[in-house]
Design an enzyme around this catalytic site. Structure first.
Site: not given
Ligand code: NOJ
Length: 531
Positions: A101, A203, A266, A327-328
């Protein structure tokens, strides 16, 4: 997989590991690198080709590693650099790629760059971050909001300016208009690429460049109460700026200094904007993550529309990809239900393009309810009660029926799902009809039949609960029939060739059955038919 296979990321299957929650090896309740090494045989047996690790770098963990204090180190919580080197070696020996990442949009506020930047207005690092004068009334410079609640601007009393943070105040945004920042991050990339990592998931890549004028964002006319507050405004000027594509093309050039690496972005944007991230002449991200299924209404027509639209807007030669969980976002098994989770697996693994699996989805892990006093996620802490919490999809992997599900010998950092005694890898491996067995069978079939990887997607029908499509290449075809509802469906169509037979049912009990005339699907059943 062939070491020099440049296109491995096209036919490979990606698997996301959230390192805190995968396997603990040192009894501190948090997963680590050695734990991942111990579990490589599991991943090999599952049949995936690449693992993407959420951040493992030194971090105060305000956002669990997405606040990095040292881009080229390993946080002691996860192990040492030696452990990491061992992981790369062991993974490669097992035929698995390692994706890291990269979090270039922001650092931790404890990163030495920011510590220096906030020291004074004329510190050489000042311009590495985004500092602005207060508005005339002394308030924030504009109306931009943090995704984690409140204004995106934090006042710094010592230097009497505000700094911008798209996420937590402990995650100040780097200034990507500054070439020195670009070079520094390029060197970070080279550092890990030289160590042998096979690429990066970047990210919030669509956030990197912000409007030069810092104009106010417009209000969102579709905002509804109960949604997270940052949705009140549209991030028109704070994200997805035209200059981002040069930034990504530069990153891609760094990736291309090395053989056979991949750049994944992402990006949460509508499909027609998302595909711009492949870049001019496809010189941008190899795979701009396609998250459309994460928020898709679970209806045949809605899903068909997404697939069709995506296929339509993909630039010539661009390679598609699909994601069902991360994970979000809430676990797929909770979003669509345990029964449909199998159908979702068949969908993911029978679409054209690279699939990314989220750890635990292959054993049907569901969203775990988190008691208020157990909340760890800063998003939920800042914006409580509207359902944004991400702890529930980050709970420990369920390996076996021993205490803490075999994840750790100590109490884990997040609770283990209470069904772990039955729903765990050991049990599901022993059950030839389990969801885990289904995932393995789907992956096995995908590896056997090239038309499932790269065959054209040909829609046949999307009616009621039925989603029907063909995947075909060079005279070879399979038909995928998915019942997205709980009631049986009968499909009378000439889509199936006479003599066609079922290669796989999501119930794992109809293999070899010949199709005569019509196809009867049970509730919540999907099948792949060859012929
Ligand atoms: C996206 C990530 O997937 C998430 O988990 C994170 O909180 C935010 N970006 C900030 O880095």
């Amino acid at each position: 997989m062939n070491k020099r296979d440049e296109l491995w990321w096209r036919h490979g299957i990606f698997y996301q590991i959230y390192p805190r929650s995968f396997q603990d090896s040192n009894a501190d309740g948090v997963g680590d690198i050695k734990g991942i090494i111990d579990r490589l045989p599991y991943l090999q047996a599952l049949g995936v080709d690449a693992i993407w690790l959420s951040p493992i770098f030194p971090s105060p963990m305000a956002d669990f590693g997405y606040d990095i204090a040292d881009y080229t180190g390993v946080d002691p919580l996860f192990g040492t650099m030696e452990d990491f080197d061992l992981l790369v070696k062991a993974a490669h020996a097992a035929g698995l790629k390692i994706i890291l990442d990269l979090v270039p949009n922001h650092t931790s506020d404890l990163h030495p760059w920011f510590v220096e930047s906030r020291r004074s207005r004329d510190d050489p690092r000042r311009d590495w971050y985004i500092w602005r004068e207060p508005a005339a009334d002394g308030g924030p410079p504009n109306n931009w909001m943090s995704e984690f609640g409140g204004s995106a601007w934090q006042y710094d009393a010592a230097t009497e300016q505000y700094y911008y943070h798209a996420f937590l105040a402990q995650q100040p945004d780097l200034n990507w208009r500054n070439p020195a920042v670009r070079h520094a991050i390029h060197d970070v990339m080279r550092f890990w690429l030289r160590k042998g990592v096979d690429g990066f998931r970047v990210d919030v890549i669509w956030h990197l460049i912000k409007d030069k004028e810092f104009r106010d964002n417009p209000p969102n006319p579709n905002f509804r109460e109960g949604r997270p507050p940052h949705k009140k405004i549209l991030p028109l000027h704070s994200t997805d700026q035209p200059e981002i594509h040069d930034v990504i093309a530069q990153m891609r050039r760094v990736i291309d200094e090395f053989d056979c690496r991949v750049l994944i972005g992402e990006i949460y944007l509508p499909l027609e904007r998302l595909v711009a991230y492949y870049g001019r002449d496809l010189a941008g991200a190899h795979l701009p993550f396609n998250f459309a299924l994460l928020s898709a209404p679970w209806h045949a027509r809605a899903i068909e529309k997404i697939i069709f639209e995506y296929e339509q807007v993909l630039p010539a030669g661009a390679w598609p990809n699909w994601v069902l969980g991360n994970h979000d976002r809430p676990r797929v098994a909770s979003r669509v239900g345990q029964d449909q989770a199998r159908v979702a697996a068949m969908l993911l693994l029978s679409l054209r393009g690279t699939p990314t699996l989220y750890y635990g989805d292959e054993i049907g892990m569901h969203q775990v309810a988190i008691a208020p006093d157990q909340v760890r996620d800063p998003f939920e802490k800042n914006v409580p009660g509207v359902g944004v919490g991400r702890d529930g999809c980050r709970t420990p992997m369920q390996w076996n029926a021993t205490p803490n599900a075999g994840f750790s010998t100590s109490p884990p950092w997040l609770p283990v799902a209470d069904d772990f005694v039955h729903e765990n890898v050991v049990n599901l491996e022993a059950d030839s009809r389990s969801i885990l067995s289904l995932y393995r069978a789907l992956i096995g079939l995908r590896k056997k039949l090239p038309q499932l990887v790269s065959g054209a997607y040909v829609p046949i029908a999307a009616e009621g609960d039925l989603l029907l499509y063909r995947r075909q290449s060079e005279g070879k075809a399979v038909v995928v029939a998915l019942n997205l509802g709980a009631e049986p469906v009968s499909v009378a169509t000439d889509a199936f060739r006479p003599g066609g037979e079922i290669l796989l049912s999501t119930f794992l009990d109809r293999q070899g059955e010949k199709i005569r005339g019509s196809l009867d699907l049970r509730g919540n059943e999907g099948v792949i038919i060859g012929g």
